[in-house]
Design an enzyme around this catalytic site. Structure first.
Site, PDB file in Angstrom:
ATOM      1  N   GLY A   1       0.829  -1.196   0.000  1.00 56.78           N
ATOM      2  CA  GLY A   1       0.000   0.000   0.000  1.00 56.78           C
ATOM      3  C   GLY A   1       0.860   1.241   0.000  1.00 56.78           C
ATOM      4  O   GLY A   1       1.758   1.400  -0.817  1.00 56.78           O
ATOM      5  N   ASP A   2       0.622   2.121   0.954  1.00 55.98           N
ATOM      6  CA  ASP A   2       1.385   3.371   1.055  1.00 55.98           C
ATOM      7  C   ASP A   2       2.301   3.371   2.270  1.00 55.98           C
ATOM      8  O   ASP A   2       2.660   4.419   2.786  1.00 55.98           O
ATOM      9  CB  ASP A   2       0.435   4.569   1.088  1.00 55.98           C
TER      10      ASP A   2
END
Length: 175
Positions: free
Chosen positions: A89-90
């Site tokens: 993800g981030d």
């Protein structure tokens, strides 16, 4: 072909950074070395602030380009002996394999905050983003990879609750 498969198993497909599996191996080795030499090491757990909004408003292609840009900047903030990893993800993790003082991790975190804060030129536009950073230091915040990562993640949560775009050290008595 075997080398390529091995590389792909240990690196993130989007950023080409080490993935969670390779980071865990490097972190375990770094902890063993730090223990042997009585050194400190630090883990910085990073999360891009409001990344979902970027993906939702600008699309996943721009989000992917942003993650690639952030990855390059993170690598530029650390020594060659350190590891920058994408967790998914981030989320990113930076392993500072040897620090003289815990404050050295804060210095690197400040460099990361400043580097990511600079405009990202993507698809004919400038994106302004920030990250939040949680810091865990070996051995005080964990004697093994899993505990140290969890401590840094808890510190990250605290950084987010304190307004984002900052760094916080793990504090054992704060949840």
């Amino acid at each position: 072909m075997s080398l390529k498969m091995s590389y792909m198993a240990q690196h993130d497909f989007l950023t080409e950074l080490p993935n969670r599996m390779l980071l865990n191996d490097r972190l375990t080795r770094a902890i063993a070395s730090a223990h042997r030499h009585k050194n400190l090491l630090a883990v910085l757990f990073l999360d891009v602030d409001h990344f979902k909004h970027i993906n939702d408003s600008l699309g996943h292609a721009i989000g992917d380009q942003l993650l690639q840009s952030i990855a390059r900047r993170l690598v530029g903030c650390v020594r060659e002996s350190d590891t920058v990893s994408r967790q998914g993800g981030d989320e990113f993790v930076v392993l500072l394999s040897e620090v003289a003082h815990a404050e050295d991790a804060a210095f690197t975190a400040d460099k990361v905050l400043a580097a990511v804060r600079r405009p990202h030129h993507l698809d004919h536009q400038d994106l302004h983003v920030t990250v939040s950073v949680g810091i865990g230091v070996y051995p005080a915040d964990g004697a093994d990879a899993e505990t140290l990562l969890k401590s840094a993640d808890l510190a990250l949560i605290r950084a987010k609750t304190r307004g984002r775009s900052n760094h916080q050290f793990f504090e054992p008595d704060v949840s």
